[in-house]
Motif scaffolding. Structure first.
Motif, PDB file in Angstrom:
ATOM      1  N   GLN A   1       0.953  -1.167  -0.109  1.00  0.00           N
ATOM      2  CA  GLN A   1       0.042   0.190  -0.044  1.00  0.00           C
ATOM      3  C   GLN A   1       0.892   1.083   0.355  1.00  0.00           C
ATOM      4  O   GLN A   1       0.536   2.423  -0.659  1.00  0.00           O
ATOM      5  N   ALA A   2       1.702   0.901   0.768  1.00  0.00           N
ATOM      6  CA  ALA A   2       2.972   2.426   1.032  1.00  0.00           C
ATOM      7  C   ALA A   2       3.323   2.597  -0.354  1.00  0.00           C
ATOM      8  O   ALA A   2       3.452   3.614  -1.131  1.00  0.00           O
ATOM      9  N   VAL A   3       3.867   1.937  -1.549  1.00  0.00           N
ATOM     10  CA  VAL A   3       3.985   1.716  -2.620  1.00  0.00           C
ATOM     11  C   VAL A   3       3.195   2.440  -3.621  1.00  0.00           C
ATOM     12  O   VAL A   3       3.500   3.607  -4.440  1.00  0.00           O
ATOM     13  N   VAL A   4       2.122   1.628  -3.754  1.00  0.00           N
ATOM     14  CA  VAL A   4       1.372   2.072  -4.328  1.00  0.00           C
ATOM     15  C   VAL A   4       0.244   3.316  -5.083  1.00  0.00           C
ATOM     16  O   VAL A   4      -0.733   3.618  -5.334  1.00  0.00           O
ATOM     17  N   GLY A   5       0.280   4.173  -3.077  1.00  0.00           N
ATOM     18  CA  GLY A   5      -0.884   4.825  -2.875  1.00  0.00           C
ATOM     19  C   GLY A   5      -1.825   5.108  -2.761  1.00  0.00           C
ATOM     20  O   GLY A   5      -3.092   3.561  -3.122  1.00  0.00           O
ATOM     21  N   ASN A   6      -2.636   5.663  -2.950  1.00  0.00           N
ATOM     22  CA  ASN A   6      -3.971   5.454  -2.888  1.00  0.00           C
ATOM     23  C   ASN A   6      -4.626   5.246  -4.384  1.00  0.00           C
ATOM     24  O   ASN A   6      -5.794   5.512  -4.599  1.00  0.00           O
ATOM     25  N   ARG A   7      -3.642   6.093  -5.504  1.00  0.00           N
ATOM     26  CA  ARG A   7      -4.660   5.472  -6.920  1.00  0.00           C
ATOM     27  C   ARG A   7      -4.981   3.823  -7.002  1.00  0.00           C
ATOM     28  O   ARG A   7      -6.256   4.188  -7.598  1.00  0.00           O
ATOM     29  N   PHE A   8      -4.923   3.218  -6.336  1.00  0.00           N
ATOM     30  CA  PHE A   8      -5.440   1.945  -6.019  1.00  0.00           C
ATOM     31  C   PHE A   8      -5.894   0.940  -4.597  1.00  0.00           C
ATOM     32  O   PHE A   8      -5.448   1.981  -3.400  1.00  0.00           O
ATOM     33  N   ARG A   9      -7.184   0.615  -4.507  1.00  0.00           N
ATOM     34  CA  ARG A   9      -7.504   0.105  -3.674  1.00  0.00           C
ATOM     35  C   ARG A   9      -7.522  -0.898  -3.906  1.00  0.00           C
ATOM     36  O   ARG A   9      -8.114  -2.387  -4.433  1.00  0.00           O
ATOM     37  N   ILE A  10      -6.593  -1.520  -2.044  1.00  0.00           N
ATOM     38  CA  ILE A  10      -5.809  -2.884  -2.489  1.00  0.00           C
ATOM     39  C   ILE A  10      -6.930  -3.696  -1.402  1.00  0.00           C
ATOM     40  O   ILE A  10      -6.909  -2.764  -0.642  1.00  0.00           O
TER      41      ILE A  10
END
Length: 192
Positions: free
Chosen positions: A18-27
């Motif tokens: 989550q830290a790498v992908v940020g908030n652009r993607f919902r994991i």
């Protein structure tokens, strides 16, 4: 916003991703899709295990998803523990796994090792793979309180501290998983 299931129960991995992908993607987690299954992981390579896990989630639950398999490869031990990193000692007790690794390396001066991650991404029927590695060396004793797994033993090349001595942000900037996830995120940004 793109939703993807990350096929893991490991909260440390989830935080790193989550830290790498940020908030652009919902994991989404396995808990988010009510999956409490013991997902098969019987391959003899990181790629096979990652593919098996993502295929299981996609096949049973129908979600686009990604899964990873990661581990430590120690050159002097013919790349052990490799795919067996989490259960090297025959258990999932990381203290026992670390003790066994140190025992097997006791007579070796070659301490070169690498952490390796392979991610399998399933979008519909298509599957894509992304890999990340970080080279370094295995210490003679544990150092640091942070991280998880073999982090107290592993000092990445070009650094003087183990992963366990680094902050989460420092480790995430250079880790094998961060490298693979960055490739995954770039693919998603440019493709979807």
């Amino acid at each position: 916003m793109i939703e993807l299931v990350f096929a893991t129960n490991n909260l440390h991995k989830l935080e790193e991703v989550q830290a790498v992908v940020g908030n652009r993607f919902r994991i989404l987690t396995l808990a988010d899709i009510d999956c409490a299954d013991d997902i098969p992981e019987t391959g003899d390579t990181f790629q096979a295990n990652a593919s098996q896990k993502s295929g299981y989630i996609y096949g049973k639950y129908g979600y686009n998803c990604f899964a990873d398999d990661s581990g430590l490869e120690v050159q002097a031990l013919d790349n052990e523990p490799g795919v067996y990193s989490a259960r090297y000692s025959g258990t999932r007790d990381m203290e026992k796994n670390i003790d066994l690794l140190l025992q097997r390396l006791a007579d070796h001066t070659d301490r070169h090792a690498r952490f390796r991650t392979v991610i399998s991404l399933r979008i519909g029927e298509a599957e894509y793979f992304f890999e990340g590695t970080v080279d370094g060396k295995i210490g003679f004793e544990r150092q640091g309180e942070g991280g998880f797994g073999y982090d107290p033993l592993f000092t990445p090349r070009g650094h003087s501290r183990t992963f366990a001595q680094m902050s989460g942000a420092e480790k995430n900037a250079i880790s094998h998983r961060a490298i693979a996830v960055a490739k995954l995120a770039e693919f998603l940004r440019t493709t979807y």
